[in-house]
Design an enzyme around this catalytic site. Structure first.
Site, short mmCIF file in Angstrom:
data_model
loop_
_atom_site.label_atom_id
_atom_site.label_comp_id
_atom_site.label_asym_id
_atom_site.label_seq_id
_atom_site.Cartn_x
_atom_site.Cartn_y
_atom_site.Cartn_z
N LYS A 1 0.86 -1.19 0.00
CA LYS A 1 0.00 0.00 0.00
C LYS A 1 0.89 1.23 0.00
CE LYS A 1 -3.09 2.63 3.06
NZ LYS A 1 -3.74 2.68 4.39
N LYS B 1 -10.09 13.05 7.87
CA LYS B 1 -9.61 12.70 9.20
C LYS B 1 -9.73 13.90 10.12
CE LYS B 1 -6.17 9.31 7.64
NZ LYS B 1 -6.70 8.12 8.33
N ARG C 1 -7.44 -0.42 1.17
CA ARG C 1 -7.93 -1.70 0.65
C ARG C 1 -8.35 -1.60 -0.82
NH1 ARG C 1 -12.34 -1.97 5.27
NH2 ARG C 1 -10.57 -0.91 6.24
#
Length: 508
Positions: free
Chosen positions: A270, A282, A356
């Site tokens: 990643k 965030k 992901r």
């Protein structure tokens, strides 16, 4: 980098800034470790008592300085704690030596030369001490003005040279252990440099360029897919994550090929060069260190180069899924549906679950080559940090035996890890009414949910493991052992060890 040598010289006559010795924690007080016999003799056999008087106990990471005895050419003795004294006829384990030498190297910042008189019973010990020195001496000062001027550094340059006393310069096993430690340590430090680089200088394109340069130097084939190639190929996950940034995403393929190998490992990393969370922004306090969200790609990059430097008899392919996750008018929104490289559709419920998505495309790309095994590495979930803390990474897999092998490899090289399950009942939480799967599931067990998501994009019949390194990838606290503050390079040594075991026919 610190220069390392093997030396059969006696400690008293060696010109150095310091002599490093080991001290163990015995049942009745500190015990001078093997390797320091000449130093102890110069103190009339009373070195342990002197150290105890100075407050030393032999505890791991403890450092005690004392003037060298008369007749020594080095002015200083640096005693470093090794932890508990081994049982009779047993030796210190590799990690104790690695940590102790790392502490010593870090303590001796600014020194020109140090002689390490630590316990060296075999080539494995030489490798451990050498690795600890290379990793412990690491510093990242490329952005400090003082780094440009040696005088301005005020003696703060890393330890320049380390001589390993007891190592035999002409012994093939000793030389091989030293060479391996230097190669792995230097590549791990390369990963640390990348992780520590500010995101305004390390966007996906810059990362890809650095990979191309290293690949050329070490005879590694490299292929870089830019945004046009990604769009043509249908890499919807990588493109979707990178759509909100002015820095376009990249997928980098690094291929190290051994002329005689019949085994093939694929490593997938990643590489989110900065993670703002995207539209699912965030909160303050959670984004200051998000330059480290490419630690998985850095580990994969370093491991492939290390495999090439070591000339391992195994084919290793590294896939770096690089993107910057930013909020903008063109960013992927919660509720959007992405069509992945595999053809599956994903409903994006949270744009901060972006790792992901890029990994899914890279895993499917890696699967098309039918490797013997795939290992992905990612700073994937805060849930894994809650489960395992800041120094241990989780290991998930679609094969229990392979999960055990990965865990044991990590433990062997000194990278704390723990096997984690992939509970089937958690898969249902990612069911979507509009797509094949959602990128979020149940909140509880979120790290395991992420692993289940990734499993959906591994080719049928391919052995796969997932390393969630969210905790240990970036050290926000003070340095310890051979681990610095900032990027750690976690998982590099595990990946290299897996490649070595595969080359030796001991894995799979």
């Amino acid at each position: 980098m610190t220069a390392l040598t093997l030396s059969t010289a006696a400690a008293p006559g060696l010109r150095a800034d310091a002599i490093v010795i080991g001290v163990a924690k015995g049942p009745k007080g500190p015990v001078v470790a093997p390797g320091a016999e000449a130093v102890d003799q110069a103190y009339d056999g009373r070195l342990a008592g002197v150290l105890e008087t100075l407050g030393a106990s032999g505890a791991e990471g403890e450092v005690t300085k004392l003037p060298a005895p008369a007749g020594f050419k080095a002015p200083l003795v640096l005693a470093v704690g090794l932890g508990a004294e081994p049982e009779k006829d047993a030796s210190f384990d590799a990690e104790a030596l690695r940590r102790a030498s790392g502490v010593a190297a870090r303590t001796l910042t600014g020194s020109k030369k140090a002689a390490f008189a630590l316990p060296l019973t075999d080539a494995g010990d030489i490798g451990a001490v050498a690795e600890g020195v290379v990793l412990g001496a690491y510093s990242f000062d490329a952005y400090k003005e003082s780094a440009k001027d040696a005088k301005a550094r005020n003696g703060k340059a890393p330890l320049a040279e380390a001589a390993l006393l007891g190592g035999k310069p002409r012994d093939a096993a000793h030389k091989a252990a030293l060479a391996r430690a230097v190669a792995v340590g230097e590549e791990l430090n390369r990963a640390r440099d990348l992780i520590n680089m500010p995101p305004n200088d390390l966007d996906p394109d810059a990362f890809a360029a650095l990979a191309q340069t290293a690949a050329k130097e070490h005879g590694i084939k490299v292929q870089v897919l830019d945004e046009k190639a990604l769009a043509k190929g249908g890499y919807g996950g990588i493109l979707g994550v990178g759509s909100g940034s002015s820095s376009a995403p990249r997928l980098v393929k690094l291929s190290y090929t051994s002329g005689t190998a019949d085994k093939h490992l694929a490593f997938v990393g990643k590489g989110i060069t900065y993670d703002s969370g995207g539209i699912s922004l965030k909160p303050a306090g959670h984004n200051e260190t998000m330059k480290c969200d490419m630690s998985g790609a850095a580990a994969v990059f370093a491991a492939v180069v290390a495999a090439a430097r070591l000339g391992l008899d195994v084919n290793v392919t590294g896939w770096l899924a690089l993107a910057e996750n930013m909020p903008s008018g063109s960013a992927t929104r919660p509720g959007d549906v992405l069509r992945m490289y595999s053809g599956k559709t994903v409903e994006v419920l949270n744009t901060d679950a972006e790792g992901r998505l890029v990994l899914a495309d890279a895993l499917w790309a890696a699967s098309q080559e039918k490797p013997d095994a795939i290992v992905d590495v990612a700073t994937l979930t805060g849930a894994m940090m809650l489960a395992l803390g800041s120094r241990t990474f989780g290991v998930m897999a679609n094969d229990e035996a392979f999960r055990t092998a990965v865990f044991e490899a990590a433990e062997e090289v000194g990278e704390p890890a723990w096997p984690m399950p992939l509970p089937e009942h958690l898969r249902k939480g990612m069911d979507s009414s509009v797509a094949d799967i959602a990128n979020m599931g149940e909140r509880m067990g979120g790290g395991l949910v992420a692993g289940l998501f990734l499993r959906e994009f591994v080719g049928e019949g391919i052995t796969w493991a997932h390393l969630d390194i969210a905790g240990p990838a970036f050290n926000e606290g003070g340095p310890f052992g051979y681990t610095p503050k900032g990027g750690t390079g976690t998982a590099v040594r595990t990946l290299v060890r897996l490649a070595e075991l595969t080359a030796a026919g001991e894995l799979g």
